[in-house]
Design an enzyme around this catalytic site. Structure first.
Site, short mmCIF file in Angstrom:
data_model
loop_
_atom_site.label_atom_id
_atom_site.label_comp_id
_atom_site.label_asym_id
_atom_site.label_seq_id
_atom_site.Cartn_x
_atom_site.Cartn_y
_atom_site.Cartn_z
NE ARG A 1 -3.69 -2.31 2.44
CZ ARG A 1 -3.46 -3.60 2.60
NH1 ARG A 1 -2.23 -4.03 2.85
NH2 ARG A 1 -4.44 -4.48 2.49
CG HIS B 1 0.06 -11.74 -3.28
ND1 HIS B 1 -0.71 -12.51 -2.44
CD2 HIS B 1 -0.12 -10.46 -2.89
CE1 HIS B 1 -1.34 -11.73 -1.58
NE2 HIS B 1 -1.00 -10.47 -1.82
CD GLU C 1 1.90 -10.38 0.31
OE1 GLU C 1 1.85 -9.30 -0.30
OE2 GLU C 1 1.03 -10.75 1.12
CG ASP D 1 -2.86 -7.91 5.42
OD1 ASP D 1 -1.75 -8.04 4.86
OD2 ASP D 1 -3.86 -7.45 4.84
CG HIS E 1 -1.08 -5.74 -4.23
ND1 HIS E 1 0.04 -5.64 -3.44
CD2 HIS E 1 -1.85 -6.71 -3.66
CE1 HIS E 1 -0.05 -6.50 -2.44
NE2 HIS E 1 -1.18 -7.17 -2.55
#
Length: 390
Positions: free
Chosen positions: A118, A214, A355, A286, A143
């Site tokens: 982001r 991803h 990631e 996350d 993304h």
């Protein structure tokens, strides 16, 4: 209803995804891959570019299937403790579902760019100029925007049986990012049972680049069930806390005494404490962890282990951070009805993403590792997923 984490294509962009069969009539029967994929279901044209499925194998029988649509890992077959070959990544079994983002789409297995993760309010600066990007996730750019590289077609060259080279030319102004960028992603299945991913980029104008893979990993062999019994290790003493829109606040926080401490491997479900604000904000994990490996891609930065199958995944990278996502929005808010690869439906939290990256919003935090790329420089990011059993 809470907005899904994944990037969604807008209606206009979806209309631009026009498919045409490679042949006008019946296509010849194709041999299925070891993971059960039919290459014919990936053999098509998207936006005038040919899309195919590329199968990689190493001398030990591992198989990786890659599509040049979004540079995606579609399947990855590795042996469990009994020698049974197991597909350890989630996804779809046809290109139509990958491309139809409004109804099916996700970032399953994708080569993400131009900027993974982001950027706050979709804004960053080059000199005195403020660049405004699409705001496709809680007011932020996620993304690379709604038509990021995961929805573009890479030019593919399969150099040998265990490697494929994917090239994408992203034009100046792509999702309003400045500069024409040439990106190259090379997937290789190595002799020591690793999927080695090299990501490179050059530009003709100052821009920002932050690429990652991803893939959604389920090492249990059964993606119809939650996978939070998998054991996670993260080689990190600190992480970057986020607000309720998943945007890092700019703080760096010690993991000690918090559910964010994975320095000793343990089942993810043991740390899914919704009474801890960060877990509550993410509806699970996350978050970006700041790696102790400090760019040394010979050290394990994270690992994942399934007690059910014995499959052990070690991750290596030269990047300073890693985003760990635990599939918090899979299997809910309508996602539970979507049929995925193998004809199955996914529950909530059936997988884990690892990631590698520059920290989220790093263009706007001067003290963090810089994502800026200038003409004459080469961006290089290395990510390795190495498999074994124990």
């Amino acid at each position: 209803m809470k907005t899904l984490r994944r990037t969604m294509l807008g209606a206009g962009a979806l209309m631009a995804l026009v498919f045409a069969a490679c042949t006008g009539g019946q296509q010849p029967a194709a041999q299925l891959t070891a993971s059960g994929l039919d290459p014919v279901k990936f053999d098509t044209v998207v936006n005038g570019d040919s899309v195919k499925l590329y199968t990689l194998k190493n001398q030990n029988g591992l198989e990786a299937c890659i599509t040049n649509f979004g540079g995606r890992v579609v399947s990855l077959m590795v042996p469990d403790r009994d020698g049974k070959m197991t597909d350890v990544v989630l996804g779809y079994d046809n290109i139509a579902q990958y491309a139809d983002a409004a109804n099916f789409g996700s970032d399953f297995g994708a080569s993400i760019g131009r900027y993974a993760n982001r950027i706050k309010n979709g804004q960053f600066k080059i000199g005195d100029e403020t660049i405004q990007l699409p705001q496709n996730n809680f007011g932020h750019c996620l993304h690379g925007g709604p038509t990021g590289w995961q929805y573009q077609v890479y030019k593919a060259e399969q150099t040998d049986s265990n490697s494929v080279k994917l090239t994408l030319v992203s034009p100046d102004g792509d999702n309003n990012f400045p500069g024409e960028v040439t990106a190259v992603v090379t997937y290789t299945l190595t002799a020591d049972n690793a999927l080695d991913i090299k990501m490179e980029a050059t530009t003709n104008k100052t821009t920002i680049v932050n690429m990652t893979n991803h893939s959604y990993f389920n090492l249990n062999g059964d993606p119809t069930q939650p996978a939070m019994d998998m054991e996670l290790y993260i080689n990190a003493d600190t992480f970057t806390p986020a607000d309720s829109t998943f945007m890092p606040t700019g703080e760096i926080r010690d993991v000690t005494g918090t559910p964010m401490d994975f320095r000793t491997p343990h089942a993810i479900q043991d740390s899914l404490r919704m009474d801890y604000e960060q877990v509550k904000f993410g509806n699970g994990f996350d978050h970006n962890w700041i790696l102790n490996t400090k760019g040394d891609d010979t050290q394990v930065c994270a690992s994942l282990y399934s007690p059910k199958t014995g499959i052990f995944l070690e991750t290596y990278t030269n990047e300073p951070g890693i985003q760990v996502y635990t599939g918090n929005f899979q299997g809910i808010d309508g996602e539970q009805d979507k049929v995925r690869k193998g004809g199955v439906k996914y529950p909530q939290r059936p997988s884990v993403c690892l990631e590698s990256q520059k920290y989220p919003n790093s263009p706007n935090v001067a003290e963090w590792p810089s994502p800026y790329l200038n003409p004459g420089e080469k961006y290089y990011s290395h990510l390795v997923f190495k498999f074994s059993v124990k």
